[in-house]
Design an enzyme around this catalytic site. Sequence first.
Site, PDB file in Angstrom:
ATOM      1  CE  LYS A  31      -3.886   2.106   2.552  1.00 45.41           C
ATOM      2  NZ  LYS A  31      -4.828   1.935   3.683  1.00 45.41           N
ATOM      3  CB  SER A  62      -7.958   4.021   2.614  1.00 49.78           C
ATOM      4  OG  SER A  62      -7.098   3.530   3.632  1.00 49.78           O
ATOM      5  CB  SER A 117      -8.428   1.268   5.694  1.00 47.09           C
ATOM      6  OG  SER A 117      -8.992   2.557   5.696  1.00 47.09           O
TER       7      SER A 117
END
Length: 577
Positions: free
Chosen positions: A203, A275, A299
């Site tokens: 990420k 996210s 997330s």
Amino acid sequence: MTTSRRDLLRIAALTGAGSIAGAGCAREADASAAEEAGEDGVTPRVIAEAEKVQGISYTPDERAMMVEDLEFRLETMAALRAMEMPNSLPPALVFDPKLPRKKISSQKNSLTLSPVTRAAPASEEDIAFASVVELGAWLRNGDITSIQLTEHYLKRIAEHDKKLNAFITVTADLAREQAVKADSDLRDGRDRGPLHGIPYAMKDLADTKGIKTTWGATPFKDRVPDEDADVVRKLRLAGAVLLGKTSCGAIAWGDQWFGAQTRNPWNRQEGSSGSSAGSASAVAGGLCAFAIGTETYGSIISPSERCGTTGLRPTFGRVSRAGFMALCWSLDKVGPICRSVEDTAAVLSQINGYDADDAGAARMGFTYEAMRDVSDMTVGYVPQWFEDGDETDRNALQALRDLGVAVKEFPWPETDYTSLGEIVDVEAAAAFSDLTLSNRDDELVRQGRNTWPNTWRAARFVSAVDYVQIDRLRRRAMEEVGAAFDGFDALIGPNFAGGALLTTNATGHPQLILRAGFNQRAAKTNSGDDNAPGRATFRAPRGISLWGDLFEERKLIALGAALERALGVSTARPPGF
């Protein structure tokens, strides 16, 4: 009586002075607000108007008595805002999920994975969707090399990512270099563990030395760090191969980043949620073997539900956040997103561990034993959660019963923990105070009511006193949820039921989501008009969650792996991938 613009400026500055998030409100409520308000400065009338924002009421004498103190506070807050505070600078207060007098069993670093009996398939697609455990066995057997596996995934990224927008940066040259080294080490007998030679995605909140780390946000899209995050370093030492940096919603909210919206492989008409948007999308689409995500408030869990992946949000402090963007220092966590439950154990075994650079890091080993008999476990459930859920939720509960697990009603606390959500808003407003006060929050792609810029501005009106009260509520939640787990090995439930997502994020308890089935639904839209008549539906994956006591991920993974085998839906692939 009307309130003049001058008075509004004073109110904004005044109420901001009581805010824990840097003490000031956005834009006009900065250090110059008092000057703009005129020579009168703070007056009893301004205080009276400010009381409406705080939901309090003082007498005229009390207001007059406060004026001098509040003027002084505006000056001190102006000086505070003038100081440079990088995102990497944490608060002095550090959250610890462990409670006194509540015993936590120690664990050795020990990992036993299931034996792999399936032969390596000839199809590149079948290889791409294989589990981490399977890929590791085939690499050690010589059925495939890391460089071959890496080329498979790079080819798939080139072919499919234009449909998903899951990657912000692809590190093809670095991946090939790391894969060649992984193959060389294996040939020479240097086996670095279960992730040796396994290609993965990170990420784009984690620093990668010399490689852009953008946080998904326009103000940082050209940011290049000088060092690796601790998890990036650990994965490199474990022999894993970095394919690239996955997209995340700007500043860790949603699936919209500065370049595009990340898409769900099961239906590209909708976003992947976030996210950890690109991490879940890339894993679901077979563009990597596993990925790393982060969670502050959903997330990992939310995009895993949307994309049908398996996500593990570990206990707070189990995995170092050093080198990751800080959104909420007391809530941020790092964890794996995979295609099978046992893969999360393989990944966690390599990223777990104390790190002196993360003040919240815990000293705790990680033990996992594959194929454990779970019939001696006791799992709790909240009946109302399943009454409000769907058939997929209820089938998962029944499957757990069929495994011989003792299923009992769980005493979920009755306390209303809703205000714990303010912790995220306030800490995030402090972490990105410079964007608000400089007006650079206008550069973020998403603007409007339910976005970071507006949330940060509103957070500055949460008083410091109320924030401390919220923190005391958090302590109560830790005590009540901790006590509820006594006598239970886990809790099962729909992913977002009963406020458990927020509450367990705040208490630091781990959560595992795994695919439990499918249903027919319309694509999710940003407009929220998801149930409009006549909209086409598609076969969408559905997940179920398991929560555990602090640092008991081993029980969640053992239960999850058994449930995954019983449900038999984990290997289905998105159409077209």
